[in-house]
Design a protein around this motif. Structure first.
Motif, mmCIF file in Angstrom:
data_model
loop_
_atom_site.group_PDB
_atom_site.id
_atom_site.type_symbol
_atom_site.label_atom_id
_atom_site.label_comp_id
_atom_site.label_asym_id
_atom_site.label_seq_id
_atom_site.Cartn_x
_atom_site.Cartn_y
_atom_site.Cartn_z
ATOM 1 N N ARG A 50 5.812 6.768 2.648
ATOM 2 C CA ARG A 50 5.996 7.814 3.655
ATOM 3 C C ARG A 50 4.660 7.994 4.376
ATOM 4 O O ARG A 50 3.616 8.155 3.730
ATOM 5 N N VAL A 51 4.683 7.946 5.696
ATOM 6 C CA VAL A 51 3.483 8.153 6.502
ATOM 7 C C VAL A 51 3.525 9.584 7.037
ATOM 8 O O VAL A 51 4.396 9.925 7.851
ATOM 9 N N THR A 68 7.824 6.371 8.331
ATOM 10 C CA THR A 68 7.839 5.421 7.219
ATOM 11 C C THR A 68 6.911 4.262 7.559
ATOM 12 O O THR A 68 6.659 3.977 8.740
ATOM 13 N N GLY A 69 6.396 3.615 6.550
ATOM 14 C CA GLY A 69 5.608 2.403 6.735
ATOM 15 C C GLY A 69 5.841 1.471 5.565
ATOM 16 O O GLY A 69 6.489 1.836 4.577
ATOM 17 N N THR A 79 3.540 0.486 10.612
ATOM 18 C CA THR A 79 4.467 1.547 10.980
ATOM 19 C C THR A 79 4.675 1.481 12.488
ATOM 20 O O THR A 79 4.198 0.550 13.158
ATOM 21 N N ASN A 80 5.399 2.451 13.053
ATOM 22 C CA ASN A 80 5.573 2.511 14.501
ATOM 23 C C ASN A 80 4.399 3.228 15.158
ATOM 24 O O ASN A 80 3.791 4.132 14.567
ATOM 25 N N VAL A 83 4.888 6.963 15.457
ATOM 26 C CA VAL A 83 4.733 7.768 14.237
ATOM 27 C C VAL A 83 3.337 8.366 14.166
ATOM 28 O O VAL A 83 3.150 9.511 13.722
ATOM 29 N N GLY A 151 13.688 3.712 4.170
ATOM 30 C CA GLY A 151 12.761 4.677 4.759
ATOM 31 C C GLY A 151 13.011 6.088 4.277
ATOM 32 O O GLY A 151 13.714 6.328 3.293
ATOM 33 N N SER A 203 11.518 5.822 11.156
ATOM 34 C CA SER A 203 10.698 5.037 12.081
ATOM 35 C C SER A 203 9.524 4.384 11.356
ATOM 36 O O SER A 203 8.798 5.037 10.615
ATOM 37 N N GLY A 204 9.348 3.083 11.596
ATOM 38 C CA GLY A 204 8.259 2.338 10.966
ATOM 39 C C GLY A 204 8.644 1.694 9.656
ATOM 40 O O GLY A 204 7.868 0.927 9.074
ATOM 41 N N GLY A 205 9.856 1.983 9.164
ATOM 42 C CA GLY A 205 10.312 1.385 7.913
ATOM 43 C C GLY A 205 10.823 -0.024 8.123
ATOM 44 O O GLY A 205 11.147 -0.434 9.243
ATOM 45 N N VAL A 217 10.966 -4.049 12.171
ATOM 46 C CA VAL A 217 10.408 -2.715 11.917
ATOM 47 C C VAL A 217 11.295 -1.715 12.644
ATOM 48 O O VAL A 217 11.352 -1.708 13.893
#
Length: 535
Positions: A50-51, A68-69, A79-80, A83, A151, A203-205, A217
């Motif tokens: 988790r970011v 998420t990353g 990640t995105n 984010v 995510g 997002s980013g997962g 991604v």
């Protein structure tokens, strides 16, 4: 008045169901993997984080937002860009990394941001947190197979009644499944279209293939209105790989086919059955050939031995008749003094004839010599029992320095390295002169490895008869891996050369091996050849 709209919605749902069924059927017909392996998705989830964008309120850290990353190295996370956009623009905000398991989190710094394709690269800036990196798929992702999104969607947090402080606590990520719907570029960058549900926080997962390898991604979703189907978009590897390499990150990339352990086991059984069938056919052919050799040899031996017997017996009869004739002459001449010399000569000839007759009789070939000659002929033809085995067979034990090379068609690899392995084998189970292998009850040589710097437990198995080295890797969660390492640390493997070391180690590690999952996540099969030999 709402009946027409209801009919439209029902028709849309029916069409969607038929499309999904068609995707499944297409996957079956093409022989591709349809269902993601839960063990592989769980293994990949270990590197999903988790970011959290962290602010401050009243001197206390508070979460502002989160996404998420996933790890692409032990300390670097993808990640995105959206984010971390707030943290990039506001230096009072910090970026926190909360792993999916364990008690430790860490802060991260931004290494690179690319708003054009919605990618960002973070690096863990402090603490001892190290993550197992995910592998990126190197093959074609456009086969309409099943995919999984992993995510931390915010709507799930809200549904569970989690408060803001819970965001700082390690929790397993949410996994959802869908199907790959194709690759299509958005207005700015290349994306993958899929149906695995994601929400804010995802997002980013990673978007994973059935073997748990990253194919994209997760970034955004299409707006769903009324009866419209929901579709989601992930940044493709065509964008991710250049982004990582431009920032000096060389990720784990796996282009091998995605195959299940069950499929490998079935193929291995078929291979063994085919080899056994081939061996039986060769044995039958060899037996038939030996029968022909034996029959021919028997006929030849019978003729030769019987002829030799008859010749010896005939010569013995002639010698006996000569003996009798000479003896008779000596008897007749015994009283004639003028023939005394002749009597002595006749007597000597009679005795010699008798000796020759007896010698010929007792040295004639026996009937047992027929079987001896048959056995010798069969032995010469290569069918004798107890004949030394040819080099490379089981009795050779494949001793010496070997180079083991991966056999892709018999392997299942997601994150492991596939380099050649130097493997020096001794008949007592000592490898490379220092590592003892254990001998199990089934006659299998094996060794358990649980290195602290490897986020997996590995079981190596070696078959000297076929010179085959197999590595089964179990990508366990932190608790299971810690328990396995504790079980491994509970015994001290005997050193090479210790009396009965192989049996002792086989007993020591049997309980640990029995407690492992039914199927490993990865299986690497190597074929070994003598070092320096041509391949």
């Amino acid at each position: 008045m709402h009946l027409p709209r209801l009919r439209i919605i029902l028709r849309l749902r029916l069409i969607a169901a038929l499309l999904c069924a068609g995707v499944v059927l297409l996957g079956v017909l093409r022989g591709g993997p349809l269902a993601a392996d839960p063990g592989d998705v769980d293994a990949a989830s270990r590197g999903v984080v988790r970011v959290v964008i962290i602010g401050e309120e009243g001197g206390e850290p508070v979460p502002v937002s989160h996404g998420t990353g996933f790890a692409v190295s032990a300390t670097r996370i993808v990640t995105n860009a959206h984010v971390v956009a707030e943290a990039v623009q506001d230096d009072t905000l910090r970026i926190g990394i909360v792993p999916s398991e364990g008690a430790g989190g860490a802060f991260a710094r931004v290494v690179a941001v690319s708003p054009r394709n919605d990618l960002a690269l973070l690096e863990i800036a402090s603490g001892s947190l190290r993550l197992p990196p995910l592998a990126l798929a190197g093959g074609d992702s456009g086969n309409l197979g099943e995919v999984s999104a992993v995510g931390y969607p915010m709507n799930v947090d809200l549904a569970q009644g989690l408060d803001m402080s819970d965001i700082f606590r390690a929790q397993p990520p949410v996994k959802s499944r869908g199907f790959l719907s194709g690759e299509r570029p958005s207005r700015q960058f290349d994306t993958i279209l899929h149906t695995a549900p994601i929400a804010r926080g995802n997002s980013g997962g990673p978007l994973l293939d059935p073997c748990g390898r990253v194919i994209g991604v997760n970034s955004f979703s299409a707006d769903a209105q009324g009866g419209d189907g929901e579709f989601y978009f992930a940044v493709s590897l065509r964008e991710l790989l250049p982004f990582l390499r431009s920032n000096k990150v060389e990720p784990v990339v796996n282009a091998l086919p995605c195959r299940s352990i069950d499929e490998l086991n079935a193929e291995e059984r078929q291979r063994l059955e085919a080899e056994q069938s081939k061996a039986r056919a060769a044995l039958e052919q060899r037996s038939e050939s030996l029968r022909e050799v034996r029959e021919t040899a028997r006929l030849t031996a019978q003729m030769e031995v019987l002829e030799a017997r008859e010749n010896r017996m005939a010569l013995a009869l002639i010698a006996l008749l000569a003996c009798i004739g000479a003896g008779y002459a000596a008897f007749v001449w015994r009283s004639d003094e003028a023939r005394a010399t002749h009597v002595r000569i006749a007597g000597a000839l009679s005795a010699a004839g008798l000796a020759v007759a007896l010698l010929l009789w007792f040295t004639r070939p026996g009937l047992a010599e027929i079987e001896d000659r048959v056995a010798a002929a069969v032995e010469k033809a290569g069918g004798g029992e107890g004949k030394p085995a040819a080099p490379g067979t089981a009795s050779d034990a494949a001793e010496g320095a070997l180079i083991c090379t991966l056999v892709p068609e018999r392997s299942r690899v997601t994150t492991a390295r596939t380099d050649d392995v130097a493997f020096e084998w001794s008949a007592d189970g000592c490898v490379n002169g220092r590592t003892q292998y254990g001998l199990g009850q089934g006659g299998e040589w094996s060794r358990v490895f649980a290195a602290e710097d490897d986020a997996a437990l590995a079981v190596n198995t070696y078959d000297p008869a076929t010179r085959t080295l197999r590595t089964d890797r179990y990508l366990l969660g932190q608790e299971a891996l810690a328990a396995a390492r504790a079980a491994r640390a509970a015994y001290t493997p005997p050193a090479c050369g210790v009396s009965d070391a192989a049996r002792t180690l086989g007993e020591q590690q049997s309980t640990l091996i029995a407690g492992l999952p039914e199927r490993p996540n990865e299986r690497l099969v190597y074929s070994c050849t003598a070092k320096g030999a041509g391949k």
